[in-house]
Every structure is written in structure tokens, then in C-alpha cells.
Write a protein that holds these residues in place. Structure first.
Motif, PDB file in Angstrom:
ATOM      1  N   THR A 250       0.822  -1.215   0.000  1.00  0.00           N
ATOM      2  CA  THR A 250       0.000   0.000   0.000  1.00  0.00           C
ATOM      3  C   THR A 250       0.851   1.259   0.000  1.00  0.00           C
ATOM      4  O   THR A 250       0.314   2.363   0.177  1.00  0.00           O
ATOM      5  N   ASN A 251       2.183   1.086  -0.172  1.00  0.00           N
ATOM      6  CA  ASN A 251       3.103   2.228  -0.187  1.00  0.00           C
ATOM      7  C   ASN A 251       2.991   3.050   1.097  1.00  0.00           C
ATOM      8  O   ASN A 251       2.903   4.274   1.075  1.00  0.00           O
ATOM      9  N   GLY A 252       2.988   2.348   2.225  1.00  0.00           N
ATOM     10  CA  GLY A 252       3.022   3.030   3.510  1.00  0.00           C
ATOM     11  C   GLY A 252       1.686   3.283   4.161  1.00  0.00           C
ATOM     12  O   GLY A 252       1.602   4.082   5.096  1.00  0.00           O
ATOM     13  N   GLY A 253       0.618   2.609   3.715  1.00  0.00           N
ATOM     14  CA  GLY A 253      -0.671   2.785   4.380  1.00  0.00           C
ATOM     15  C   GLY A 253      -1.830   3.099   3.469  1.00  0.00           C
ATOM     16  O   GLY A 253      -2.954   3.339   3.944  1.00  0.00           O
ATOM     17  N   GLY A 254      -1.631   3.106   2.155  1.00  0.00           N
ATOM     18  CA  GLY A 254      -2.728   3.314   1.229  1.00  0.00           C
ATOM     19  C   GLY A 254      -3.045   4.785   0.992  1.00  0.00           C
ATOM     20  O   GLY A 254      -2.371   5.691   1.504  1.00  0.00           O
ATOM     21  N   VAL A 255      -4.088   5.021   0.212  1.00  0.00           N
ATOM     22  CA  VAL A 255      -4.512   6.376  -0.131  1.00  0.00           C
ATOM     23  C   VAL A 255      -4.959   7.103   1.127  1.00  0.00           C
ATOM     24  O   VAL A 255      -5.865   6.649   1.834  1.00  0.00           O
ATOM     25  N   ALA A 256      -4.310   8.222   1.429  1.00  0.00           N
ATOM     26  CA  ALA A 256      -4.622   9.034   2.616  1.00  0.00           C
ATOM     27  C   ALA A 256      -4.534   8.217   3.907  1.00  0.00           C
ATOM     28  O   ALA A 256      -5.230   8.508   4.874  1.00  0.00           O
TER      29      ALA A 256
END
Length: 308
Positions: A250-256
Motif C-alpha cells: 500500500t506504499n506506507g498505508g494506502g490512499v490518505a
């Protein structure tokens, strides 16, 4: 035998009993001499940092560290984002545990019903999934679900569909990756338990008129309850502290930050925002939660007849 001889014999027996009880701990001393400093010191430093205001200025030496007591923990209790991430982590971990148990148990039963060659093929495939590093498996699954070049989109005819945009779809893909890593242990553990069930017990159930399904639920499952308890608690411990799959996929936690879990939140707070004291407090909370589940795990091991 005189009274003095009886007393001496009793004293020797008590001394021998004490030595017998102490001997297992002596065997553990070499491992403890390595593991206690290796794990004890980081836990000590984690707890120490959690009661200080420790940021980038303190790391660089520009300002002295300030003792704040439980202020970091109080800030967590008042932080709505922390409670949101904690609830999301608990729900995600619970779903993973249920899915892992369902997949592992189903395949364990399947292993008892197929021939030697399919059993060996399935076991080797499961062991390959289990042995794959989390980083490697996460990267492979990302390529499979890539919006442009992913095999899944090509097979399903979903041109350009982004599997990592919606919160719940993302959790589903990441959860499938985690279950793929986790189910082999459950499968092999329960398969071994099923194989250990005496055939005479199943024959007696069949003579009493029980179908194969009834014999499984009424006879096999109760006998496997200690093993099921152990794998469930172990899965809870593993899935509650999941980090690699979420962070990578999720590239560090996803969208927002919509797919953030507690381990990722602690990392972002400490290293992304340079709030090392607050990040340490989050890690201490996680450690305490996992310690509770570990105690349940140890208790389940004793109930299952195993000795530590």
C-alpha cells in the motif's frame, strides 16, 4: 533403619528433587544468556523512550531530552486517529485469523482425502508459500494485481482496474497475501492432529450411525481443540503485528492512510514525524497487547499437554 538414617534419606530425596526441578532451568541458561540481553535491552530502551519527549532535535543533540512521564500515553488516549487505527488493526487481524483457519483446516482435511502424489504436491506448494520472505511474496502479489500488466486483470478482463485504491479491496488483496503466507502452518498442524486421531474412535462413531460429516464435527474437532487453540492464538499474534505486507503493498498505508495498521502507524509516527517518544509509546502498547496473547498461548500449550 534408625530415625537418623530415615532423616538423612529424606533430606537426600528432597535435595535430589530440588536438583531435578532446577536442571531444566540450567539447560536454558546458555540460550537465556544470549536472548535476554538481545531482546531485553531493546524493550528497556523502548519503554525508556516512551516516557521522554524525544524528537529530531534531541537525536541531533540540539536540545536535551525532557522527561514527560506518561504524557505520551495520555496523548495516545486522546488521539482519535490512534483509536481508529487500533480498531482497524483488530478487525483486520480478526478477519485474517478466521480466513487462515478456514483455508488451513479445509486443506488439512483435503490432505487426508487425496492420494500420496497430490498430497506431496500440495504440501510442497504450501511449504514454498511458507518459506517465501514477506517482502518477496508481497512484491510478487503486487505484480499479479498490477493495474496495467497484472495477470489477474488480464485473466478477468479488468483493463486498468486499480486493486489498491479502494480501502476494502486493498485490505482484501493484502489479506489474501498474508493468508497465503500463514495457512501452511495451520494446514500441517491440523493435518498432523487429524492423522493422530485413533481409527478405532472413528469406527465406533460409524457403528453408532454417525455420518462422515458428523464424525468430523462431533469427534475429530473436539479432539483437535487444543491444536486449534494454539494455531488461533499464534495467528492472532502474527496478524496483529503485520507490517511488511501493508507497508510494501500500500506504499506506507494506502490512499490518505486508509489502510494503516498499528505497526505501520508506530513506524510513521516515529520515523516519518520524528516523534520517537510517541512512536515508542505506541510500540509499548502493542507489546503489552501481544504479551497478553502470548500468555494465553503458553497456557494453551500447557493445556495441550506440551512442556516448554
Amino acid at each position: 533403619m534408625t530415625a537418623e538414617a530415615v532423616a538423612v534419606a529424606g533430606r537426600r530425596e528432597r535435595e535430589g528433587s530440588r536438583r531435578g526441578r532446577a536442571r531444566p532451568w540450567l539447560y536454558l541458561l546458555p540460550a537465556a544468556a544470549v536472548l535476554v540481553p538481545m531482546f531485553g535491552y531493546p524493550v528497556y530502551m523502548l519503554g525508556l523512550l516512551s516516557v521522554f519527549d524525544y524528537r529530531q532535535a534531541q537525536v541531533s543533540g540540539g536540545q536535551p531530552s525532557t522527561f514527560v512521564g506518561f504524557a505520551n500515553y495520555a496523548a495516545l488516549l486522546e488521539d482519535g486517529r490512534f483509536w481508529e487505527v487500533l480498531a482497524q488493526t483488530v478487525g483486520f487481524a480478526a478477519a485474517l485469523v478466521l480466513a487462515t483457519l478456514a483455508v488451513g483446516a479445509s486443506l488439512a482435511v483435503l490432505l487426508t482425502r487425496v492420494g500420496p502424489l497430490p498430497r506431496m504436491a500440495l504440501s510442497l506448494a504450501a511449504m514454498g508459500a511458507w518459506a517465501a520472505p514477506a517482502m518477496t511474496g508481497s512484491t510478487v502479489w503486487m505484480f499479479l494485481f498490477d493495474a496495467d500488466l497484472g495477470l489477474v486483470n488480464q485473466v478477468l478482463g479488468l483493463d486498468g482496474f486499480n486493486w489498491f485504491y479502494d480501502r476494502w479491496v486493498t485490505f482484501g488483496v493484502v489479506g489474501a497475501t498474508i493468508v497465503w503466507h500463514s495457512f501452511p502452518l495451520v494446514m500441517l498442524t491440523l493435518y498432523a492432529g487429524i492423522q493422530a486421531v485413533p481409527g478405532s474412535v472413528l469406527e465406533a462413531a460409524a457403528l453408532d450411525g454417525a455420518s462422515a460429516w458428523q464424525a468430523f464435527w462431533k469427534v475429530v474437532v473436539p479432539m483437535l481443540r487444543p491444536l486449534i487453540t494454539i494455531v488461533v492464538i499464534q495467528s492472532v499474534i502474527w496478524d496483529f503485528k503485520v507490517f511488511t505486507q501493508i507497508y510494501v503493498m500500500t506504499n506506507g498505508g494506502g490512499v490518505a492512510g486508509q489502510n494503516t495498521v498499528l505497526n505501520v502507524y508506530a513506524y510513521q509516527t516515529a520515523f516519518g514525524s520524528s516523534e520517537y517518544g510517541l512512536g515508542s509509546a505506541i510500540a509499548v502498547v502493542m507489546t503489552l497487547v501481544l504479551l497478553v496473547f502470548t500468555l494465553f498461548y503458553i497456557r494453551a500449550l500447557h493445556r495441550g499437554g506440551e512442556r516448554l
